[in-house]
Design a protein around this motif. Structure first.
Motif, PDB file in Angstrom:
ATOM      1  N   LYS B 222       0.818  -1.219   0.000  1.00  0.00           N
ATOM      2  CA  LYS B 222       0.000   0.000   0.000  1.00  0.00           C
ATOM      3  C   LYS B 222       0.849   1.266   0.000  1.00  0.00           C
ATOM      4  N   PRO B 223       0.463   2.263  -0.801  1.00  0.00           N
ATOM      5  CA  PRO B 223       1.166   3.561  -0.767  1.00  0.00           C
ATOM      6  C   PRO B 223       1.128   4.160   0.638  1.00  0.00           C
ATOM      7  N   THR B 224       2.239   4.696   1.067  1.00  0.00           N
ATOM      8  CA  THR B 224       2.400   5.238   2.418  1.00  0.00           C
ATOM      9  C   THR B 224       3.043   6.614   2.303  1.00  0.00           C
ATOM     10  N   GLY B 225       2.480   7.588   3.017  1.00  0.00           N
ATOM     11  CA  GLY B 225       2.926   8.968   2.851  1.00  0.00           C
ATOM     12  C   GLY B 225       4.051   9.363   3.796  1.00  0.00           C
ATOM     13  N   LEU B 226       4.486  10.603   3.634  1.00  0.00           N
ATOM     14  CA  LEU B 226       5.583  11.124   4.448  1.00  0.00           C
ATOM     15  C   LEU B 226       5.200  11.226   5.930  1.00  0.00           C
ATOM     16  N   GLY B 227       3.903  11.382   6.204  1.00  0.00           N
ATOM     17  CA  GLY B 227       3.463  11.466   7.597  1.00  0.00           C
ATOM     18  C   GLY B 227       3.786  10.180   8.339  1.00  0.00           C
ATOM     19  N   ALA B 228       3.383   9.044   7.759  1.00  0.00           N
ATOM     20  CA  ALA B 228       3.671   7.751   8.391  1.00  0.00           C
ATOM     21  C   ALA B 228       5.180   7.474   8.370  1.00  0.00           C
ATOM     22  N   ARG B 229       5.856   7.929   7.348  1.00  0.00           N
ATOM     23  CA  ARG B 229       7.309   7.736   7.304  1.00  0.00           C
ATOM     24  C   ARG B 229       7.956   8.366   8.543  1.00  0.00           C
ATOM     25  N   ASP B 230       7.425   9.527   8.938  1.00  0.00           N
ATOM     26  CA  ASP B 230       7.993  10.209  10.104  1.00  0.00           C
ATOM     27  C   ASP B 230       7.681   9.469  11.404  1.00  0.00           C
ATOM     28  N   THR B 231       6.465   8.986  11.573  1.00  0.00           N
ATOM     29  CA  THR B 231       6.151   8.277  12.828  1.00  0.00           C
ATOM     30  C   THR B 231       6.857   6.916  12.874  1.00  0.00           C
ATOM     31  N   LEU B 232       7.032   6.295  11.718  1.00  0.00           N
ATOM     32  CA  LEU B 232       7.727   5.003  11.673  1.00  0.00           C
ATOM     33  C   LEU B 232       9.203   5.168  12.034  1.00  0.00           C
ATOM     34  N   ARG B 233       9.836   6.189  11.464  1.00  0.00           N
ATOM     35  CA  ARG B 233      11.270   6.360  11.732  1.00  0.00           C
ATOM     36  C   ARG B 233      11.497   6.793  13.176  1.00  0.00           C
ATOM     37  N   LEU B 234      10.553   7.565  13.708  1.00  0.00           N
ATOM     38  CA  LEU B 234      10.704   7.998  15.102  1.00  0.00           C
ATOM     39  C   LEU B 234      10.559   6.801  16.047  1.00  0.00           C
ATOM     40  N   GLU B 235       9.562   5.954  15.807  1.00  0.00           N
ATOM     41  CA  GLU B 235       9.452   4.720  16.605  1.00  0.00           C
ATOM     42  C   GLU B 235      10.719   3.882  16.485  1.00  0.00           C
ATOM     43  N   ALA B 236      11.313   3.888  15.299  1.00  0.00           N
ATOM     44  CA  ALA B 236      12.529   3.088  15.069  1.00  0.00           C
ATOM     45  C   ALA B 236      13.774   3.760  15.650  1.00  0.00           C
ATOM     46  N   GLY B 237      13.608   4.947  16.227  1.00  0.00           N
ATOM     47  CA  GLY B 237      14.733   5.639  16.863  1.00  0.00           C
ATOM     48  C   GLY B 237      15.741   6.194  15.874  1.00  0.00           C
ATOM     49  N   MET B 238      15.278   6.496  14.664  1.00  0.00           N
ATOM     50  CA  MET B 238      16.180   7.028  13.648  1.00  0.00           C
ATOM     51  C   MET B 238      16.049   8.544  13.576  1.00  0.00           C
ATOM     52  N   ASN B 239      17.191   9.221  13.565  1.00  0.00           N
ATOM     53  CA  ASN B 239      17.191  10.678  13.537  1.00  0.00           C
ATOM     54  C   ASN B 239      16.676  11.211  12.204  1.00  0.00           C
ATOM     55  N   LEU B 240      16.048  12.372  12.265  1.00  0.00           N
ATOM     56  CA  LEU B 240      15.668  13.095  11.044  1.00  0.00           C
ATOM     57  C   LEU B 240      16.554  14.328  10.944  1.00  0.00           C
ATOM     58  N   TYR B 241      17.242  14.440   9.812  1.00  0.00           N
ATOM     59  CA  TYR B 241      18.124  15.590   9.642  1.00  0.00           C
ATOM     60  C   TYR B 241      17.310  16.885   9.577  1.00  0.00           C
ATOM     61  N   GLY B 242      17.845  17.937  10.232  1.00  0.00           N
ATOM     62  CA  GLY B 242      17.165  19.227  10.237  1.00  0.00           C
ATOM     63  C   GLY B 242      16.203  19.357  11.411  1.00  0.00           C
TER      64      GLY B 242
END
Lengths: 129, 365
Positions: B222-242
């Motif tokens: 299923k297509p997944t947007g940038l919103g879920a990408r952000d919550t997924l990476r945050l749960e995964a403990g991955m930093n977001l640049y900026g």
């Protein structure tokens, strides 16, 4: 975008709906249009039972995945019930904004104040702008 | 539908509209924030398979005899760790003060060929920095705007993707170990991602992107947007640049000590002197995970109150997987295991944890 705006309810420009319970009380929530704009709702900070508000006072906060938004009291009155279902299921505001997603019931200071609110047609025009 | 000022569109733009994508401006690109429900898309990735258009990210190829030597100088992590063809490395690129210019992935494809993926928002700045440092090295740099990138992520993502990929690609992809990539014809496929789930990131010619996207949809991804990408990476403990780091923070105060290769000592890399100085004197702050103990939502810029002083949330959200608010926060270096977060004038209790919060669909708390 099509949104549901029932004709038997009254509305505010800040996207709350009001159901006149015809007994001096009114039940209040946010519109389908508002929940659509907010996106997935993850937390609702409800007002306290017994709290007294004037019209347009901020009385709660609705938090979606995007942001926190204030919820305004459409009319002056005292909170006599809040929807505790929202504590565990805030997504009801998305799925049933006019049903199980209601937020609170007010004992109105004056039922005359209801005349200040928008009817469904006026609200539809408001959000079309 | 909201109007945006974004002027750039990926080759998958029409696919986003067809899938009901709500388009927003992301670093000048018109990208889908969600296709209806961000929370449902989040769960789809944790429980089954979702896909992201990440074609806005920047692919840069380094070729030439000095490629390895140059990247050993440019990056805080050491590409000499990459001994097997296709292996990937996560690294920061630092300025002279050890501030993070960007974080990136670099793939080792040959002794004279490395491929790097950098962030879209930092593109111009990164390329200017790299071009400034490259003088004197026998390396040529090529931006691969001819490639699109699709990330498929989730417990069933590999299986579903393999079912529709070209036979030869699928055969090579099926045996990829985590954090490896392989070039097969005009497709590069890697077992990497930004969600904490298994999956692939696939680079392919722009002209082929829509067909692959459509095939993945047919396979139940299923297509997944940038919103879920952000919550997924945050749960995964991955930093977001900026957000969690930038040029004002070093990797040491961004939870990225593990990405700095100080050995061998003779490797001179940009930012090394400043890093060594910070290690000698000690960092004043650190990046930690927070879990809110009370009801509410943690958000960026909320104030964190600890026994050793105040800090700030760098990214926060309501975790769809855990059902509680989580965040990353920069706090005083000697912060213990609890703190308070100020939300609308109230101080709410929070627990200090070491990310990740979620890995492979399971809570790490």
């Amino acid at each position: 975008m099509s949104t549901n705006t029932p004709e038997d309810l009254l509305y505010t420009k800040s996207h709350e709906w009001v159901r006149d319970n015809k007994d001096g009380t009114a039940t209040i929530g946010i519109t389908d249009h508002a929940q659509e704009l907010l996106g997935d709702i993850v937390y609702v900070e409800l007002p306290e039972d017994g709290a007294v508000f004037a019209a347009e006072d901020p009385c709660g906060v609705i938090e979606s995945v995007k942001a926190a938004s204030d919820f305004y009291c459409p009319l002056g009155g005292e909170v006599i019930a809040v929807n505790e279902l929202l504590d565990d299921s805030p997504e009801l505001v998305n799925s049933e904004p006019y049903g199980d997603g209601w937020i609170m019931t007010l004992k109105l200071d004056s039922t005359d104040d209801l005349d200040q609110l928008l009817d469904s047609h006026s609200y539809i025009n408001e959000i079309a702008e | 539908m909201s109007e945006t000022n974004a002027s750039l569109r990926t080759p998958l733009y029409d696919q986003h509209l067809q899938a009901g994508g709500k388009m927003v401006d992301f670093a000048g690109w018109e990208m889908p924030i969600n296709y209806g429900s961000q929370v449902q898309e989040h769960h789809q990735v944790r429980k089954d398979a979702g896909m992201f258009d990440v074609s806005h990210m920047v692919v840069v190829d380094f070729k030439g005899a000095n490629s390895k030597a140059f990247l050993q100088y440019l990056l805080a992590n050491d590409v000499a760790k990459l001994k097997d063809q296709g292996k990937a490395l996560y690294s920061c690129m630092l300025n002279d003060k050890a501030g993070v210019i960007d974080d990136l992935i670099v793939y080792y494809l040959a002794d004279d060929f490395y491929r790097m993926v950098i962030n879209a928002a930092t593109r111009e700045n990164d390329l200017a920095w790299i071009n400034k440092q490259i003088e004197g090295f026998d390396v040529s740099l090529q931006e691969r705007d001819d490639l699109s990138m699709i990330a498929v992520q989730g417990p069933n993502a590999r299986e579903k993707a393999l079912s529709v990929l070209d036979k030869e690609v699928a055969e090579k992809a099926a045996i990829l170990k985590p954090f490896f990539g392989v070039q097969v014809g005009d497709t590069f496929i890697a077992r990497t991602g930004y969600t904490g789930e298994d999956g692939f990131e696939i680079m392919l010619p722009n002209a082929n992107a829509a067909n692959l996207w459509n095939a993945f949809i047919d396979a139940g991804i299923k297509p997944t947007g940038l919103g879920a990408r952000d919550t997924l990476r945050l749960e995964a403990g991955m930093n977001l640049y900026g957000t969690d780091m930038d040029t004002s923070t070093s990797p040491l105060s961004a939870g990225l000590r593990w990405t700095i290769a100080l050995e061998p000592k003779e490797r001179n890399f940009l930012g090394r002197a400043a890093l060594e100085e910070e290690i000698a004197t000690g960092s004043t702050s650190k990046l930690v995970g927070l879990v809110l103990e009370e009801r509410g939502v943690l958000r960026r810029h909320q104030k964190v109150i600890t026994a050793s002083g105040t800090g700030e949330i760098t990214s926060g959200t309501f975790s769809p997987t855990l059902g509680v608010a989580i965040a990353m926060a920069r706090v005083p270096a000697d912060t213990g295991d609890s703190c308070h977060v100020e939300i609308r004038g109230k101080q709410l209790a929070a627990r200090v944890v070491k990310p990740p919060f979620v890995r492979n669909g399971k809570s790490c708390l």
